[in-house]
Scaffold this active site. Sequence first.
Site, mmCIF file in Angstrom:
data_model
loop_
_atom_site.group_PDB
_atom_site.id
_atom_site.type_symbol
_atom_site.label_atom_id
_atom_site.label_comp_id
_atom_site.label_asym_id
_atom_site.label_seq_id
_atom_site.Cartn_x
_atom_site.Cartn_y
_atom_site.Cartn_z
ATOM 1 N N ARG A 62 0.731 -1.221 0.003
ATOM 2 C CA ARG A 62 -0.057 0.059 0.075
ATOM 3 C C ARG A 62 0.758 1.173 -0.043
ATOM 4 N NH1 ARG A 62 -3.323 -2.847 -1.594
ATOM 5 N NH2 ARG A 62 -5.306 -3.322 -0.775
ATOM 6 N N ASP A 119 4.167 -0.100 -7.125
ATOM 7 C CA ASP A 119 3.086 -0.665 -7.683
ATOM 8 C C ASP A 119 1.963 0.043 -6.954
ATOM 9 O OD1 ASP A 119 1.274 -2.514 -9.583
ATOM 10 O OD2 ASP A 119 0.853 -3.342 -7.798
ATOM 11 N N GLU A 170 -2.881 7.579 -4.683
ATOM 12 C CA GLU A 170 -3.076 6.996 -5.871
ATOM 13 C C GLU A 170 -4.482 6.973 -6.484
ATOM 14 O OE1 GLU A 170 -1.824 2.645 -5.085
ATOM 15 O OE2 GLU A 170 -4.035 2.037 -5.428
ATOM 16 N N HIS A 209 -0.810 -0.242 -9.734
ATOM 17 C CA HIS A 209 -1.610 -1.126 -9.003
ATOM 18 C C HIS A 209 -2.029 -2.279 -9.654
ATOM 19 C CE1 HIS A 209 -3.637 -1.473 -4.747
ATOM 20 N NE2 HIS A 209 -3.585 -2.520 -5.233
HETATM 21 P P1 NAI Z 1 -1.053 -11.591 4.824
HETATM 22 O O1 NAI Z 1 -2.456 -11.194 5.674
HETATM 23 O O2 NAI Z 1 -1.064 -13.023 4.305
HETATM 24 O O3 NAI Z 1 0.319 -11.090 5.325
HETATM 25 C C1 NAI Z 1 0.435 -9.881 5.933
HETATM 26 C C2 NAI Z 1 1.594 -10.104 6.926
HETATM 27 O O4 NAI Z 1 1.939 -9.055 7.537
HETATM 28 C C3 NAI Z 1 1.402 -10.892 8.095
HETATM 29 O O5 NAI Z 1 2.136 -11.876 8.312
HETATM 30 C C4 NAI Z 1 1.447 -9.954 9.353
HETATM 31 O O6 NAI Z 1 1.735 -10.441 10.505
HETATM 32 C C5 NAI Z 1 2.161 -8.977 8.580
HETATM 33 N N1 NAI Z 1 2.445 -7.669 9.542
HETATM 34 C C6 NAI Z 1 1.429 -7.235 10.003
HETATM 35 N N2 NAI Z 1 1.879 -5.923 10.652
HETATM 36 C C7 NAI Z 1 3.057 -5.821 10.309
HETATM 37 C C8 NAI Z 1 4.036 -5.069 10.706
HETATM 38 N N3 NAI Z 1 3.926 -3.898 11.421
HETATM 39 N N4 NAI Z 1 5.551 -5.190 10.337
HETATM 40 C C9 NAI Z 1 5.461 -6.081 9.517
HETATM 41 N N5 NAI Z 1 4.826 -7.117 9.164
HETATM 42 C C10 NAI Z 1 3.437 -7.036 9.586
HETATM 43 O O7 NAI Z 1 -1.558 -10.507 3.554
HETATM 44 P P2 NAI Z 1 -0.918 -10.798 1.929
HETATM 45 O O8 NAI Z 1 -1.865 -11.429 1.330
HETATM 46 O O9 NAI Z 1 0.588 -11.347 1.870
HETATM 47 O O10 NAI Z 1 -0.924 -9.034 1.380
HETATM 48 C C11 NAI Z 1 0.015 -8.277 1.664
HETATM 49 C C12 NAI Z 1 -0.321 -6.795 1.356
HETATM 50 O O11 NAI Z 1 -0.336 -6.902 -0.104
HETATM 51 C C13 NAI Z 1 -1.920 -6.610 1.716
HETATM 52 O O12 NAI Z 1 -2.090 -6.009 2.948
HETATM 53 C C14 NAI Z 1 -2.235 -5.676 0.578
HETATM 54 O O13 NAI Z 1 -1.954 -4.381 1.247
HETATM 55 C C15 NAI Z 1 -1.134 -5.984 -0.397
HETATM 56 N N6 NAI Z 1 -1.857 -6.379 -1.793
HETATM 57 C C16 NAI Z 1 -1.349 -5.559 -2.884
HETATM 58 C C17 NAI Z 1 -1.881 -6.216 -4.127
HETATM 59 C C18 NAI Z 1 -1.501 -5.372 -5.325
HETATM 60 O O14 NAI Z 1 -2.309 -5.677 -6.590
HETATM 61 N N7 NAI Z 1 -0.516 -4.680 -5.530
HETATM 62 C C19 NAI Z 1 -2.785 -7.124 -4.241
HETATM 63 C C20 NAI Z 1 -3.125 -8.067 -2.859
HETATM 64 C C21 NAI Z 1 -2.661 -7.440 -1.672
#
Ligand code: NAI
Length: 345
Positions: free
Chosen positions: A231, A255, A260, A292
């Site tokens: 994000r 991305d 945005e 994105h």
């Molecule tokens: P997920 O929920 O599987 O993993 C997120 C991880 O971040 C978890 O392990 C959590 O413990 C960790 N986390 C929480 N707070 C944190 C902190 N302060 N510092 C470090 N790590 C922390 O989520 P997933 O599926 O891996 O997605 C990650 C991010 O990717 C989403 O939050 C979303 O914003 C972004 N995303 C972007 C997309 C795109 O098209 N560019 C598409 C899908 C998701």
Amino acid sequence: MKIAFYDTKPYDKIWFEKINNEKYNYKIKFFEDKLNADTAVLAKGYDVACAFVNDVIDTQTINILNDVGVGLLAMRCAGYNNVDFKSAFDKLHVVRVPQYSPYAVAEHAMALLLGVNRKIFRAFNRTREGNFSINGLLGFDLFGKTAGVVGTGRIGRVFIDICKGFGMKVLAYDPFPAKIEDVKIVSLDELYKKSDIISLHCPLTKSTKHIINSESIQQMKQGAIIINTSRGGLINTLDLIEGLKSKQLGGAGLDVYEEESSYFFEDMSSDILEDDTLARLLTLHNVLVTAHQGFFTKEALESIANVTLENIKEFEENKMLTNEICYKCGKTDENCNRNRGKSCF
Ligand code: NAI
């Protein structure tokens, strides 16, 4: 079920129409407008509002949706930082697609890293113009370098595997780290100090907003590359630009961008770009911005449509909503409805 589908793009329609026709037969009205307080009223007479990453789902939007009779907000994405959950509780159930293709985003993160490091976009522009000079396109081997991965969730873990495939060493930071072979979990400070590239895979929350700022950038190795597919708000963009100008940073692959929502997903090529920060970012030859598109693969779109429509079916059938999220969820509360196999309220 009648679904008001906001912020529609042609590629959304393809998958939702196909899967809806095959399995569900819901009435879907596709609106091009983003969901916000001005457009929420369009959902009058619909059971479900289906929204995306840059819709503004604040208290006002939620109250209007509630007033016009919408019962479910179906987010067709994983991130949900644009939804005011406290306001939604007891008014709108909110569901999302927690995972669709972590590979899509992780592979895009690596594409950005390769693009920035080997200056592929600059080479492409040059050779198209008949300029076959390679001056200024020098990169470095990823093999043997250290990747610092912030967030070891679904996408972070796939990105780690890809980095390992390149022969990189991996350090990671996560307050709830996954156990991953050959990956050292370290503090953020250590990660900043020791990584040659840093890739962000954590959600945007109050505690992660602007985790990349002038202070953290100063701790990084000179020439480090930052990749952000999570994000935009994770990075203070003005500080990033300063870090790039001073050459403390070697490049950035982005991305996502904090502001945005007015630009990404739209063709603005005939307009004057009003956002000076974005405009400055785009002038830097070591910055690669994509709008994105990390999620944008066939597999991911198909999975998003399948899970979203299945989320809606659960709501129609009054079942527990598997992918419901609310501000109470995730807290270890024995009284939480979901811990007892029910929906949040
Ligand atoms: P997920 O929920 O599987 O993993 C997120 C991880 O971040 C978890 O392990 C959590 O413990 C960790 N986390 C929480 N707070 C944190 C902190 N302060 N510092 C470090 N790590 C922390 O989520 P997933 O599926 O891996 O997605 C990650 C991010 O990717 C989403 O939050 C979303 O914003 C972004 N995303 C972007 C997309 C795109 O098209 N560019 C598409 C899908 C998701």
